[in-house]
Design a protein around this motif. Structure first.
Motif, mmCIF file in Angstrom:
data_model
loop_
_atom_site.group_PDB
_atom_site.id
_atom_site.type_symbol
_atom_site.label_atom_id
_atom_site.label_comp_id
_atom_site.label_asym_id
_atom_site.label_seq_id
_atom_site.Cartn_x
_atom_site.Cartn_y
_atom_site.Cartn_z
ATOM 1 N N SER A 162 0.838 -1.209 0.000
ATOM 2 C CA SER A 162 0.000 0.000 0.000
ATOM 3 C C SER A 162 0.864 1.247 0.000
ATOM 4 N N GLY A 214 -4.015 7.923 2.215
ATOM 5 C CA GLY A 214 -2.675 7.363 2.417
ATOM 6 C C GLY A 214 -1.599 8.418 2.240
ATOM 7 N N LEU A 232 -6.301 6.583 -1.725
ATOM 8 C CA LEU A 232 -4.922 6.959 -2.032
ATOM 9 C C LEU A 232 -4.598 8.321 -1.423
ATOM 10 N N VAL A 246 0.538 4.259 -2.728
ATOM 11 C CA VAL A 246 0.245 5.637 -2.311
ATOM 12 C C VAL A 246 1.371 6.564 -2.763
ATOM 13 N N MET A 277 -7.159 2.554 4.414
ATOM 14 C CA MET A 277 -7.626 2.473 3.036
ATOM 15 C C MET A 277 -8.871 1.597 2.958
ATOM 16 N N VAL A 332 1.668 4.317 6.166
ATOM 17 C CA VAL A 332 0.402 4.020 5.489
ATOM 18 C C VAL A 332 -0.035 2.647 5.966
#
Lengths: 308, 288
Positions: free
Chosen positions: B14, B47, B44, B18, B62, B57
């Protein structure tokens, strides 16, 4: 029946909810990932049909180090300690499961190997696809047979044809157990055990002349540390090698320490053994013999026959 | 173009997505440019806000259905990218339970590339039992345990389970399963994340993989035909957020997309979009 229908508040789980708790039973087999299983003979034959390989049999009683040798072939690749490169495995989880007792994550402080039990489905073959700089990509099929199999052969309870992988072996290594060599109460049976195995095999027309054979002394670090055991073994080892040369003039000879103590300063000789495993087996040893027959497939083992 | 993100929990999947999004939005992923958004990007942006606050993150920041759908421009033309951010927990559970994740299975033959994440710190190399013994014992203890012989064994060993496999074996296991289900080769960008925390600091990604994950490295090299691959060391955060170093902070770029770093396998600094660009080029070659 009547009572069950009139008791909706019962806390007993219904049949439906009990079934819902075992979803694994309903998983489509195409969704299953590799299990920690060894291969059957049929599966190994399929791999060998796709790509050339070496079928390796470690022959010896229980606790002589058969599984340890297979695990260490794999572990040395995993640790990057060998020139042989790992290219995949159809028995990755089986190798992992067998290697687990030698790892710190198992909670042990000394490396161990579990004793191999007889597999009810005849899944007794481990697989490593290896990349060798000289011989290319190879399928290594490593027989992980329980020690009882060889004990029963020695005892003449079973016959070599019951252990079908013996006839297909490209490499057959007779294991001399270093732990028994240094034990005064067991050492006499090391040489005898190997002689018995050789006799049972030769009586059945084995090993095949395409099979390369070797004498492998396992746990050599124990023998080196024991002058009495070491002197005892030197003499008998020479005699055994002479006898094995009558079957295979190029017989291999390895004194290995697959899992040496931390302060071990000698060679483990595992790399030499690895080179022997991947080297092509002899095609024809004696020019007077007829040309080779087609390579036999590994037969699916039948129920063990009693020797008459 | 459909790209899979593969890797266990907390391996940086992730964070990379991001950070890549931030770099694209701020024209810092040259030569990749963002052309259009094909789906919502709220997760996004959340993040990216976390990165700006110098916070990790987390996937909980998310959506559970995190999914990047964007169009990018690269030297070879415009490409629609579709990158589902599969939960690392799902991938882990798949390996532990030995049952395919249904969504991954259904898409595995259509994938045009994959990003596989390993984390420099969350990486168990599968040490031998004696290594543990050496770490735990002083010299005096070692002599004692050697004299005890077999009695030094732990009385309550941990039975084997798939979740105890070393990280590189788990990666090999996953890739073997994917290759078994595919009819064509799979371009694979291997991302070693948290590269700012690698030790020693100047090591090259290729050297790190060879030494820390030999089995995985050998597997990649031996399967070049079916598994074309490239290797990157990625620092999506740029530095360890937990270390409060005011002097170092003054010297750092203020914007997250300027702190991000990607190194190629030989340790050369490359664009943050390099792993994605490599996958796009590989897919183009396969099509050609």
């Amino acid at each position: 029946m009547q009572e069950a229908e009139t008791a909706p508040d019962s806390v007993e789980p219904s049949v439906e909810s009990a079934e819902e708790e075992v979803p694994f039973e309903t998983v489509d087999s195409s969704r299953l990932l590799q299990a920690p299983d060894a291969l059957t003979a049929q599966e190994a034959n399929g791999l060998l049909a796709e790509r050339p390989g070496r079928v390796v049999v470690w022959a010896g009683d229980s606790d002589t180090g058969k599984t340890t040798l297979s695990c260490e072939l794999y572990e040395r690749m995993r640790r990057g300690e060998t020139a042989l490169k790992f290219a995949g495995s159809r028995t990755l989880l089986a190798l992992e499961q067998r290697s687990h007792p030698s790892r710190a994550i198992s909670g042990r402080r000394v490396r161990e190997t579990h004793r191999t039990e007889r597999d009810p489905d005849d899944r007794e073959l481990l697989h490593i696809r290896a990349q060798d700089s000289k011989h290319g990509l190879l399928n290594l099929i490593l027989a992980d047979l329980p020690g009882e199999t060889f004990r029963e052969l020695r005892d003449h309870v079973t016959v070599p044809d019951d252990v079908s992988v013996l006839r297909r072996a490209d490499k057959l290594a007779f294991l001399a157990d270093g732990a028994r060599i240094v034990d005064p109460k067991q050492r006499s049976m090391v040489q005898t055990g190997i002689r018995q195995l050789v006799q049972r095999l030769t009586a059945a027309g084995l090993p095949d002349r395409r099979t390369a054979i070797a004498l492998v002394v396992t746990m050599w670090d124990l023998v080196v540390d024991d002058p009495v055991g070491s002197a005892y073994w030197e003499e008998r080892e020479d005699a055994l090698l002479s006898e094995l040369r009558e079957i295979d003039p190029e017989v291999g000879h390895f004194r290995v320490s697959a899992r040496p103590p931390p302060d071990w300063t000698h060679e483990t000789n595992m790399e030499s053994l690895t080179r022997w495993v991947v080297a092509p087996p002899p095609v024809v040893r004696d020019p007077r013999l007829p040309s080779p027959r087609p390579i036999p497939r590994i037969r699916q083992p039948k129920a063990l026959r009693r020797a008459s | 173009m459909r790209i899979a993100l593969l890797g266990g929990p907390d391996t940086g999947k992730s964070s990379y997505l991001v950070a890549l999004f931030g770099a694209l939005e701020n024209r810092s992923a040259d030569p990749l440019e963002l052309v259009a958004l094909k789906d919502e990007v709220g997760f996004l942006n959340r993040g990216l806000e976390a990165l700006t606050r110098q916070e990790r993150v987390k996937r909980t920041d998310m959506d559970s259905r995190s999914h990047v759908a964007i169009a990018v421009r690269c030297p070879s033309g415009d490409v629609d990218l579709e990158i589902p951010d599969r939960s690392g927990e799902l991938v882990k559970r798949m390996g532990d339970d030995r049952v395919w994740d249904e969504e991954l299975l259904s898409s595995v033959d259509e994938l045009e590339g994959a990003l596989l994440f390993l984390h420099v710190l969350r990486f168990d190399p599968g040490r031998s039992a004696e290594e543990l013994e050496r770490l735990l014992n002083t010299d005096g203890d070692r002599a004692e345990s050697a004299s005890e012989g077999a009695s030094s064994r732990d009385d309550d060993p941990i039975p084997w389970a798939p979740n105890l496999m070393p990280a590189d074996v788990r990666a090999v296991d996953l890739l073997q399963a994917i290759l078994e289900k595919r009819s064509t080769a799979l371009p694979l960008a291997v991302v070693i994340s948290a590269w700012d925390r690698v030790q020693p600091p100047n090591v090259k990604p290729r050297t790190w993989l060879q030494h820390r994950a030999p089995l995985f490295d050998q597997f990649l090299e031996s399967n070049q035909g079916r598994l074309r691959h490239a290797l990157y060391g990625v620092s999506a955060q740029g530095f360890d957020f937990r270390v409060d170093d005011a002097a170092a902070e003054r010297g750092r770029p203020m914007d997250p997309w300027q702190r991000m770093r990607v190194l190629d396998s030989d340790g050369n600094l490359v664009s943050f979009g390099a792993p994605i660009l490599w996958l796009i080029e590989e897919a183009n070659q396969a099509d050609a």
